[in-house]
Scaffold this motif. Structure first.
Motif, short mmCIF file in Angstrom:
data_model
loop_
_atom_site.label_atom_id
_atom_site.label_comp_id
_atom_site.label_asym_id
_atom_site.label_seq_id
_atom_site.Cartn_x
_atom_site.Cartn_y
_atom_site.Cartn_z
N ILE A 178 23.59 45.44 41.78
CA ILE A 178 24.72 44.49 41.78
C ILE A 178 26.04 45.26 41.80
O ILE A 178 26.95 44.97 42.57
CB ILE A 178 24.65 43.58 40.55
CG1 ILE A 178 23.41 42.68 40.62
CG2 ILE A 178 25.93 42.74 40.42
CD1 ILE A 178 23.07 42.00 39.32
N VAL A 221 29.15 45.40 44.83
CA VAL A 221 30.56 45.02 44.64
C VAL A 221 31.50 46.21 44.74
O VAL A 221 32.70 46.04 44.97
CB VAL A 221 30.76 44.31 43.28
CG1 VAL A 221 29.98 43.01 43.23
CG2 VAL A 221 30.38 45.21 42.12
N ILE A 249 26.05 39.91 37.03
CA ILE A 249 26.43 39.34 38.33
C ILE A 249 27.75 38.61 38.23
O ILE A 249 28.65 38.76 39.07
CB ILE A 249 25.32 38.40 38.85
CG1 ILE A 249 24.04 39.18 39.17
CG2 ILE A 249 25.80 37.63 40.08
CD1 ILE A 249 22.86 38.30 39.53
N SER A 306 31.17 39.98 40.04
CA SER A 306 31.75 39.11 41.07
C SER A 306 33.17 38.69 40.70
O SER A 306 34.06 38.64 41.55
CB SER A 306 30.88 37.87 41.26
OG SER A 306 29.56 38.23 41.60
N LYS A 366 35.54 41.53 41.30
CA LYS A 366 35.73 41.75 42.73
C LYS A 366 36.69 40.73 43.33
O LYS A 366 37.57 41.09 44.13
CB LYS A 366 34.37 41.67 43.44
CG LYS A 366 34.42 42.14 44.89
CD LYS A 366 34.75 43.61 44.99
CE LYS A 366 34.72 44.11 46.41
NZ LYS A 366 35.12 45.52 46.50
N VAL A 367 36.55 39.47 42.92
CA VAL A 367 37.44 38.43 43.45
C VAL A 367 38.88 38.70 43.02
O VAL A 367 39.82 38.59 43.82
CB VAL A 367 36.97 37.04 42.96
CG1 VAL A 367 38.01 35.98 43.30
CG2 VAL A 367 35.63 36.68 43.59
#
Length: 711
Positions: free
Chosen positions: A31, A35, A318, A322, A325-326
Motif C-alpha cells: 500500500i 502511494v 489504506i 490514501s 496522498k490526496v
C-alpha cells in the motif's frame, strides 16, 4: 473439487500466526509503495536539441553541473596573472653601484690629484681615468666618458640633487619590481622624473647612460606562486548546482545545447536511471515491513493478535496512506496543507482497537511514509517537517487518549492534540528563515486545530464500523455493554435476580484478578456480567434464585438435574450470539465452566449406580482459552462456594480459594489459558483480599427485644 482443496489449503496455512503477520506486513508495505511510487519515479522525455519544450520541466534532483563548473574553473585559472618574485639583492647591488660612482666623483674632486698622480697638471681625462680606477666595477667602463665629464663639470649642488633623484627613483622602481620586458619603460620613467626636476635638461640627458647602468631586472617569474594563485582561484569557484525543483526549461522555450545538457545530467533523458529510486523505496518499505512483522510477533507474546485486528491494521493503513496522498495533491510550498491532515485518527484507532505499543510503532511508520508523500515529487528528498509533525501529533494522541470510557474521552484527547499541533506548527514557522506575519501564524495554527478536530470526528465515526463490522471489542464497546440498561442485563436482573447479583460479585473478583496479572480486567468484568445469562431459561433451577421456594431438583433424578445445569453455558452462548455480542464475551460464557465435573449430582447418581460415567456429568466446554475466561471460571466457583458459608472468616476464604484453584489445575482446566503458576498465585492473593473486604466482620447489634429486657 480442486478449487475447494485450494481454499482448504489457504485456510489451513492462514491458521499460522507468522503467515498472518507476514501477509499483513507485505500488504501494508505494498500500500505504501503504491502511494509513494509517483513521489520517487521521475518522468523521462524524448527531446531533441533545438526543439521546443511542450511543457515546463523541473529538475527532479539536486546535482552538480560538472561541465559548467569545469568551464568556470578554467576561466578563473586563466584570469590569474603571472606572479613574480622580486630580488632585493639586485636592487641593493645596482643602487649601491650608482651611489659609489657619485661618492667616487666627490673623492676625486676633493683629492689633490697632482700629488696622488705625480703630475704637473691634472686634466679632465686624468680625473675620469682615476675615477674608473676607484670604482671596482667593470661595467662602469662601458659608460660613455661624456657622462663623467658632465658630472665633473656640474656644480656640487646639481651633483647632489642628481644623486638623490636617481637613487630615489631606482629604489622606487626596484621596490615594485623591474621585469625584463619592462626594463626600457622603467628607464624612460626615471628619465622623465629627472626632467621634471630643476636640473638642466642637457645635464639630465647626459645622465641617460648612468640611468641605464643603474637599471637591471630584479622581478622574475615564480612558477610556485603562480600555481598557488591558480589553486586558490580553483577553490574559490562555487560548484554549479542544478537544484531539485528548479525550472530547467519553460514551456515553449527552445532547447539549447546548455538546456539539453542539463536535461541529460538530471537523468530526464535516461529512462534507466528511474530504477534506482524505486529500488531505494522498495528497500525502505521492506525494512518497514520487517519491523512490522517483528513488532506483531512481539505483541503476540503478550496479547493474541486476532485476524480481525490485522484486518483493522490494513484498513487503517489504506485509509491513512490514501488520505495523505490526496492532501499532497493540493499541498504547495506556500500552502503546506499537510498541517491539516488528520493523521492522528490512525494512532487513536490503533490504540483503541489493537494496543498502545503497536499504535506507537505504526505512528513512526506513517510519519516516515508521510515524509515521502509530501516531498514535492522530488526523488531522494524527505519532507522532514511533515514527518516530524505527523509523529508528534500521533504520539500526543496516544498519550492523551488514556481511558476511553466514553466519547468524551476522545473529544478531550482531541483538544489536547490541537494544542500540541499549534505549538508544533508555530515552532516550524519560528525556525524558518522566512518572515511570517500574524495572519500566517493564525492560518497555519488553524490547520493544526482542524487536524485534531477532524481526527477526533473520524475516530468517533469510524470506531463503530470496526467494532461491529470486524467484531473487534474495544474498551468503549465494553463500557457500553456494562451499562445496567443493556436489555440482556435487565432481563437477567428481572428474571434471575439472584444470578444477577452473583454475576456482579464475580465481575468484581474477576476484574481485580485480571488487572493484577496484566490481563484485560474490563473484558473479564463485562464477560462475568453475561456469563450466566443462560440461567434465565430456567431460573428457579439454580439455588441463588430460589427465594422462599422448594428446590425443584428434589423432585428430579440426578440425570435430569445435571442436564438442566450443564445446559446453561450453551444457553448463555446462544443468547449472546443471537444479540450479536462480541465473540470474546461469548467465549467467556461458553468456557467459564470448562469441562469440569458437576460433582453434586454425579455423586448423587453414584449412590444409585457405582458405574456412572463422568462424561455424562461434565460440562461440554471448551476449557478456558484466555486469561480472562480462566479468571471468570475461578471467581465464579469461588464466589458461589464462599457465599454458601454462613459466616466466612479469613482462613475459610483462603482454604476455599486454594482448593478451587488447585482442583482446576489438577483437572487440566487451565492448560489452554496460558496462565503461569506465578500468575495463579497472584490471582489467589488478590481474590482472597477482595473477598475479605466483602465479608469483613461486622458488629453484632442487639435485637430490639433484648434492649427492652435490659431496661
Amino acid at each position: 473439487m480442486r478449487k475447494q482443496n485450494i481454499t482448504k489449503d489457504i485456510h489451513k496455512y492462514l491458521k499460522y500466526d507468522w503467515i498472518q503477520f507476514l501477509l499483513t506486513s507485505l500488504i501494508c508495505a505494498s500500500i505504501f509503495f503504491l502511494v509513494t511510487y509517483s513521489n520517487v519515479y521521475t518522468e523521462t522525455y524524448d527531446i531533441e536539441k533545438f526543439s521546443t519544450a511542450n511543457e515546463t520541466i523541473r529538475s527532479p534532483i539536486t546535482i552538480e553541473n560538472t561541465k559548467e563548473t569545469d568551464s568556470r574553473i578554467r576561466e578563473a585559472v586563466q584570469s590569474v596573472e603571472d606572479h613574480y618574485e622580486i630580488s632585493l639583492e639586485v636592487a641593493d647591488e645596482r643602487v649601491s653601484a650608482v651611489h659609489e660612482i657619485f661618492e667616487a666623483i666627490e673623492k676625486v674632486e676633493s683629492e689633490d690629484l697632482k700629488k696622488t698622480l705625480s703630475l704637473p697638471s691634472v686634466t679632465i681625462d686624468d680625473k675620469i681615468s682615476y675615477l674608473k680606477d676607484l670604482v671596482q666595477d667593470e661595467a662602469i667602463r662601458e659608460i660613455d666618458d661624456q657622462v663623467f665629464l658632465s658630472l665633473f663639470e656640474a656644480s656640487p649642488e646639481n651633483r647632489m640633487l642628481a644623486k638623490e633623484l636617481l637613487t630615489t627613483a631606482l629604489n622606487d622602481a626596484y621596490h615594485t619590481g623591474v621585469q625584463i620586458e619592462e626594463e626600457n619603460k622603467v628607464i624612460e620613467s626615471i628619465q622623465q622624473k629627472l626632467h621634471y626636476s630643476t636640473l638642466d635638461n642637457s645635464f639630465v640627458r647626459s645622465l641617460y647612460p648612468l640611468i641605464s647602468y643603474g637599471v637591471e631586472p630584479n622581478s622574475f617569474f615564480s612558477a610556485d606562486k603562480t600555481n598557488e594563485a591558480q589553486q586558490r582561484a580553483r577553490e574559490n569557484v562555487e560548484p554549479v548546482m542544478i537544484r531539485a525543483g528548479e525550472i530547467i526549461v519553460e514551456e515553449g522555450k527552445l532547447i539549447t545545447n546548455e538546456i539539453y545538457e542539463e536535461l541529460k545530467i538530471t537523468g530526464l533523458l535516461n529512462e534507466e536511471r528511474n530504477i534506482f529510486p524505486l529500488i531505494g523505496l522498495s528497500l525502505l518499505l521492506l525494512l518497514l515491513a520487517s519491523m512490522m512483522f517483528l513488532e506483531m510477533w512481539h505483541a503476540k507474546k503478550k496479547k493474541a493478535l486476532k485476524l480481525s485486528s490485522l484486518i483493522a491494521i490494513i484498513i487503517i493503513s489504506i485509509f491513512i496512506a490514501s488520505l495523505m496522498k490526496v492532501v499532497s495533491f493540493y499541498t504547495t510550498t506556500v500552502n503546506p496543507l499537510y498541517f491539516v491532515a488528520p493523521i492522528a485518527v490512525a494512532s487513536m484507532l490503533l490504540k483503541i482497537l489493537v494496543s498502545e505499543r503497536l499504535a506507537i510503532v505504526f505512528s513512526i511508520f506513517y510519519a516516515m511514509v508521510g515524509s515521502v508523500i509530501f516531498n514535492a515529487n522530488i526523488p531522494g528528498l524527505l519532507n522532514m517537517e511533515a514527518g516530524v509533525y505527523f509523529l508528534i501529533t500521533q504520539l500526543a494522541s496516544i498519550y492523551f487518549l488514556a481511558n476511553v470510557k466514553d466519547k468524551m474521552a476522545i473529544l478531550k484527547a482531541g483538544i489536547s492534540i490541537s494544542l500540541y499541533n499549534i505549538v508544533t506548527v508555530s515552532l516550524f514557522l519560528l525556525l524558518s528563515f522566512e518572515k511570517y506575519d500574524w495572519l500566517d501564524y493564525l492560518m497555519f495554527s488553524g490547520y493544526g486545530f482542524l487536524s485534531a478536530m477532524f481526527s477526533t470526528v473520524l475516530t468517533i465515526g469510524m470506531l463503530p464500523f470496526f467494532e461491529s463490522g470486524l467484531g473487534i471489542i474495544s474498551d468503549s464497546k465494553l463500557l457500553s455493554l456494562s451499562s445496567p440498561n443493556q436489555p440482556l442485563l435487565r432481563k437477567l436482573l428481572i428474571e434471575a435476580p439472584g444470578t444477577y447479583h452473583h454475576s456482579i460479585m464475580v465481575a468484581n473478583l474477576s476484574e481485580a484478578a485480571c488487572e493484577a496479572i496484566g490481563a484485560n480486567g474490563l473484558l473479564a468484568r463485562v464477560g462475568a456480567y453475561y456469563h450466566d445469562l443462560g440461567k434465565t431459561v430456567r431460573p428457579h433451577y439454580f439455588i441463588e434464585n430460589q427465594m422462599g421456594m422448594k428446590n425443584p431438583h428434589d423432585f428430579l433424578d440426578p440425570y435430569e438435574s445435571a442436564e438442566i445445569i450443564l445446559q446453561h453455558p450453551l444457553d448463555s452462548a446462544e443468547m449472546l450470539r443471537k444479540d450479536k455480542l462480541p465473540k470474546e464475551i461469548i467465549d467467556i460464557a461458553l468456557q467459564h465452566h470448562g469441562t469440569t465435573l458437576l460433582k453434586f449430582f454425579y455423586y448423587k447418581a453414584k449412590e444409585v449406580n457405582e458405574k456412572v460415567p463422568e462424561s455424562e456429568f461434565r460440562y461440554q466446554g471448551p476449557r478456558p482459552r484466555s486469561k480472562e475466561a480462566a479468571a471468570v471460571s475461578i471467581c465464579d466457583s469461588v464466589e458461589a462456594a464462599v457465599r454458601s458459608l454462613n459466616h466466612p472468616n479469613q482462613e475459610e476464604i483462603e482454604n476455599i480459594v486454594t482448593s478451587i484453584i488447585k482442583d482446576r489445575v489438577l483437572d487440566g482446566q487451565l492448560n489452554n489459558s496460558s496462565l503461569t503458576l506465578k500468575e495463579l498465585e497472584t490471582m489467589k492473593s488478590v481474590i482472597c483480599e477482595t473477598l475479605k473486604g466483602i465479608y469483613h466482620s461486622r458488629i453484632q447489634y442487639p435485637k430490639e427485644e433484648s434492649i427492652k429486657e435490659a431496661k
